[in-house]
Design an enzyme around this catalytic site. Structure first.
Site, PDB file in Angstrom:
ATOM      1  N   ASN A   1      40.575  50.774  32.639  1.00  0.00           N
ATOM      2  CA  ASN A   1      41.197  49.783  31.695  1.00  0.00           C
ATOM      3  C   ASN A   1      40.436  49.099  30.447  1.00  0.00           C
ATOM      4  O   ASN A   1      41.360  48.851  29.707  1.00  0.00           O
ATOM      5  CB  ASN A   1      42.588  48.619  32.221  1.00  0.00           C
ATOM      6  CG  ASN A   1      41.542  47.629  33.318  1.00  0.00           C
ATOM      7  OD1 ASN A   1      40.846  47.609  32.907  1.00  0.00           O
ATOM      8  ND2 ASN A   1      41.843  46.343  34.083  1.00  0.00           N
TER       9      ASN A   1
ATOM     10  N   ASN B   1      36.494  45.046  31.246  1.00  0.00           N
ATOM     11  CA  ASN B   1      35.252  45.104  31.451  1.00  0.00           C
ATOM     12  C   ASN B   1      33.709  46.135  31.503  1.00  0.00           C
ATOM     13  O   ASN B   1      33.188  45.878  31.886  1.00  0.00           O
ATOM     14  CB  ASN B   1      34.778  44.424  32.630  1.00  0.00           C
ATOM     15  CG  ASN B   1      34.993  42.789  32.793  1.00  0.00           C
ATOM     16  OD1 ASN B   1      34.874  42.247  31.668  1.00  0.00           O
ATOM     17  ND2 ASN B   1      36.114  42.139  34.190  1.00  0.00           N
TER      18      ASN B   1
ATOM     19  N   ARG C   1      23.923  25.705  41.991  1.00  0.00           N
ATOM     20  CA  ARG C   1      24.950  26.019  41.545  1.00  0.00           C
ATOM     21  C   ARG C   1      26.169  25.908  42.650  1.00  0.00           C
ATOM     22  O   ARG C   1      25.782  26.762  43.812  1.00  0.00           O
ATOM     23  CB  ARG C   1      24.969  27.952  41.156  1.00  0.00           C
ATOM     24  CG  ARG C   1      26.151  28.439  40.529  1.00  0.00           C
ATOM     25  CD  ARG C   1      25.933  29.341  39.924  1.00  0.00           C
ATOM     26  NE  ARG C   1      25.474  30.253  41.344  1.00  0.00           N
ATOM     27  CZ  ARG C   1      25.523  32.275  40.320  1.00  0.00           C
ATOM     28  NH1 ARG C   1      25.977  32.203  39.286  1.00  0.00           N
ATOM     29  NH2 ARG C   1      25.224  32.774  41.373  1.00  0.00           N
TER      30      ARG C   1
ATOM     31  N   ARG D   1      18.207  36.479  47.574  1.00  0.00           N
ATOM     32  CA  ARG D   1      19.229  37.700  48.074  1.00  0.00           C
ATOM     33  C   ARG D   1      18.257  39.433  47.950  1.00  0.00           C
ATOM     34  O   ARG D   1      17.142  39.172  48.258  1.00  0.00           O
ATOM     35  CB  ARG D   1      19.959  37.680  46.556  1.00  0.00           C
ATOM     36  CG  ARG D   1      20.399  35.823  46.169  1.00  0.00           C
ATOM     37  CD  ARG D   1      21.715  36.179  47.309  1.00  0.00           C
ATOM     38  NE  ARG D   1      21.997  34.816  46.648  1.00  0.00           N
ATOM     39  CZ  ARG D   1      22.002  33.649  47.162  1.00  0.00           C
ATOM     40  NH1 ARG D   1      21.386  33.224  47.754  1.00  0.00           N
ATOM     41  NH2 ARG D   1      23.196  32.663  46.620  1.00  0.00           N
TER      42      ARG D   1
ATOM     43  N   GLY E   1      33.053  51.263  34.257  1.00  0.00           N
ATOM     44  CA  GLY E   1      31.938  49.843  35.208  1.00  0.00           C
ATOM     45  C   GLY E   1      30.167  50.223  35.182  1.00  0.00           C
ATOM     46  O   GLY E   1      29.595  51.729  35.049  1.00  0.00           O
TER      47      GLY E   1
ATOM     48  N   SER F   1      32.089  43.427  49.358  1.00  0.00           N
ATOM     49  CA  SER F   1      30.692  42.800  48.769  1.00  0.00           C
ATOM     50  C   SER F   1      30.600  42.251  49.822  1.00  0.00           C
ATOM     51  O   SER F   1      31.434  41.318  51.189  1.00  0.00           O
ATOM     52  CB  SER F   1      31.275  41.920  47.350  1.00  0.00           C
ATOM     53  OG  SER F   1      30.698  41.099  47.080  1.00  0.00           O
TER      54      SER F   1
ATOM     55  N   LYS G   1      38.748  40.119  47.972  1.00  0.00           N
ATOM     56  CA  LYS G   1      37.443  41.627  48.919  1.00  0.00           C
ATOM     57  C   LYS G   1      38.340  41.060  50.279  1.00  0.00           C
ATOM     58  O   LYS G   1      38.505  41.920  51.208  1.00  0.00           O
ATOM     59  CB  LYS G   1      36.263  41.013  48.983  1.00  0.00           C
ATOM     60  CG  LYS G   1      36.228  41.284  47.752  1.00  0.00           C
ATOM     61  CD  LYS G   1      35.943  42.634  47.123  1.00  0.00           C
ATOM     62  CE  LYS G   1      35.655  42.985  45.251  1.00  0.00           C
ATOM     63  NZ  LYS G   1      35.467  44.326  44.497  1.00  0.00           N
TER      64      LYS G   1
ATOM     65  N   TYR H   1      38.173  35.437  44.161  1.00  0.00           N
ATOM     66  CA  TYR H   1      37.086  36.290  44.159  1.00  0.00           C
ATOM     67  C   TYR H   1      36.838  36.811  45.592  1.00  0.00           C
ATOM     68  O   TYR H   1      37.362  37.937  45.874  1.00  0.00           O
ATOM     69  CB  TYR H   1      36.282  36.834  43.384  1.00  0.00           C
ATOM     70  CG  TYR H   1      35.090  37.895  43.256  1.00  0.00           C
ATOM     71  CD1 TYR H   1      33.871  37.601  44.212  1.00  0.00           C
ATOM     72  CD2 TYR H   1      35.885  39.089  42.709  1.00  0.00           C
ATOM     73  CE1 TYR H   1      33.104  38.978  44.494  1.00  0.00           C
ATOM     74  CE2 TYR H   1      34.523  40.256  43.240  1.00  0.00           C
ATOM     75  CZ  TYR H   1      33.753  40.074  43.982  1.00  0.00           C
ATOM     76  OH  TYR H   1      33.042  41.037  44.003  1.00  0.00           O
TER      77      TYR H   1
END
Ligand code: WQD
Length: 336
Positions: A33, A36, A292, A231, A11, A125, A153, A149
């Site tokens: 796997n 992604n 959002r 951010r 990834g 994260s 974590k 999600y």
């Protein structure tokens, strides 16, 4: 030399970490796997380093296959990236996220335990800081989440904390990433999302390529200097190097230790768009849209602990992050 198992090593962050591990002389075993990611990333890692990473196309949900990786290799430590990571998708498919992220991690930890491997660096994260903490985030702050999600974590950190409490031989470093962007300077590996990107910089990259018409700015009415979300963007190679520092730390320290990996600086959406325009030499048209759901105004790291415990700090600024992202995008317009 030590052998490191990198789950999710094909990834975005995993492949960059494999490059740094191989360059530092580690033996690397990748378990992925490919849900992604692409196996081609493993070839690109070799192209960059001239060294082989041993690859297993394996799903952590297959416990027998996971055990096989440990029986065929003497694993000294694990860096655990494998997991689903799209916030929006996790809201639509919570069961898939809990099964994959929690179930896969439990299989990994059981396989580690019975093979006597008790060192793990976990890909956590900044999302675990939730919406009730104030910036800059410090590792002692309470954790929470607002989506499945994020809860995976938070829960995996709790599982790791409990294991380290029950068995004092475990070394666990939980790295809390802020916003990883950019790409290796070779342009051979980088961020490779499937379909329309959810995250800001890969979306901007598609606008710069001309594949998307404009950047939707999710709200400009936040309590920030220009009204858009702020951010802590960190170069993925800086992040990768932070994992090697965490591995060294785990050699000498037992117990559970969360550590922020960020720059300690915040950039707004519009500042990132401007930096990307400089990198690609094109205008990035923007359209202001409503916020959002689930977004917060500010997120950036207190970097004290990373400096103190790991002797690590981010080196690259936003201009280099955008230049390296654009370089990868131009060389891989259809992704890897
Ligand atoms: C950044 C800023 C948006 C897209 C998420 C996860 C986090 C981690 C990183 C996995 C925000 C704005 C974005 C767009 C926009 N992922 N934005 N238009 O939400 O900070 O973090 O990704 O570990 O866990 O929560 O990153 O890149 O989605 O958004 O205006 O098309 O860009 O509102 O202010 P985020 P992001």
């Amino acid at each position: 030399m030590k052998t490191i198992l990198v789950t999710g090593g094909a990834g975005f962050i995993g492949s960059h970490t494999c490059v740094e591990l191989l360059n530092a002389g580690y033996e690397v075993v990748v378990l992925d796997n490919l849900i992604n990611s692409k196996e081609a990333s493993i070839d690109r890692i070799k192209e960059i380093t001239g060294k082989d990473a041993k690859f297993y196309k394996t799903d952590l949900l297959d416990y027998e296959d996971t055990l096989k990786v440990f029986s065929e290799n003497k694993i000294d430590a694990v860096i655990h990236f494998a997991g689903l990571k799209a916030v929006g998708e996790s809201v639509e498919k919570p069961l898939a996220y809990y099964e994959n992220n929690i179930g896969g991690t439990l299989n990994l930890l059981k396989a580690m335990k019975i093979n006597g491997c008790k060192k793990i660096v976990f890909s956590s994260s900044a999302t675990v800081y939730g919406v009730n903490n104030t910036v800059p985030y410090t590792e002692d702050m309470p954790t929470s989440a607002t989506n499945p999600y994020g809860y995976t974590k938070v829960m995996i950190e709790q599982i790791l904390k409990d294991i380290a409490f029950a068995d004092k031989e475990w070394s666990v470093v939980s790295l809390r990433y802020f916003n990883p962007i950019g790409a290796h300077e070779s342009g051979l590996i980088g961020e490779n999302p499937k379909g329309i990107p959810n995250n800001l910089v890969p979306y901007i990259a598609q606008v710069a390529l001309g594949k998307l018409a404009s950047l939707r700015v999710f709200g400009n009415d936040y309590d920030t200097p220009d009204g858009t979300g702020v951010r802590d963007y960190i170069h993925v190679v800086d992040l990768a190097k932070g994992h090697l520092a965490a591995l060294k730390y785990s050699d000498a320290n037992k117990g559970f230790q969360p550590i922020n990996l960020g720059t300690g600086k915040g950039s707004s959406v519009l500042e990132v768009a401007k930096a990307y325009e400089k990198a690609c030499g094109k205008e990035i048209p923007v359209v202001i849209t409503p916020r959002r759901a689930g977004d917060i105004a500010w997120s950036y790291a207190d970097t004290t602990l990373a400096k103190k415990l790991l002797g690590w700090e981010a080196q690259s600024g936003l201009d280099k992050m955008c230049a390296d992202s654009w370089n990868f995008t131009v060389k891989n317009p259809e992704g890897i």
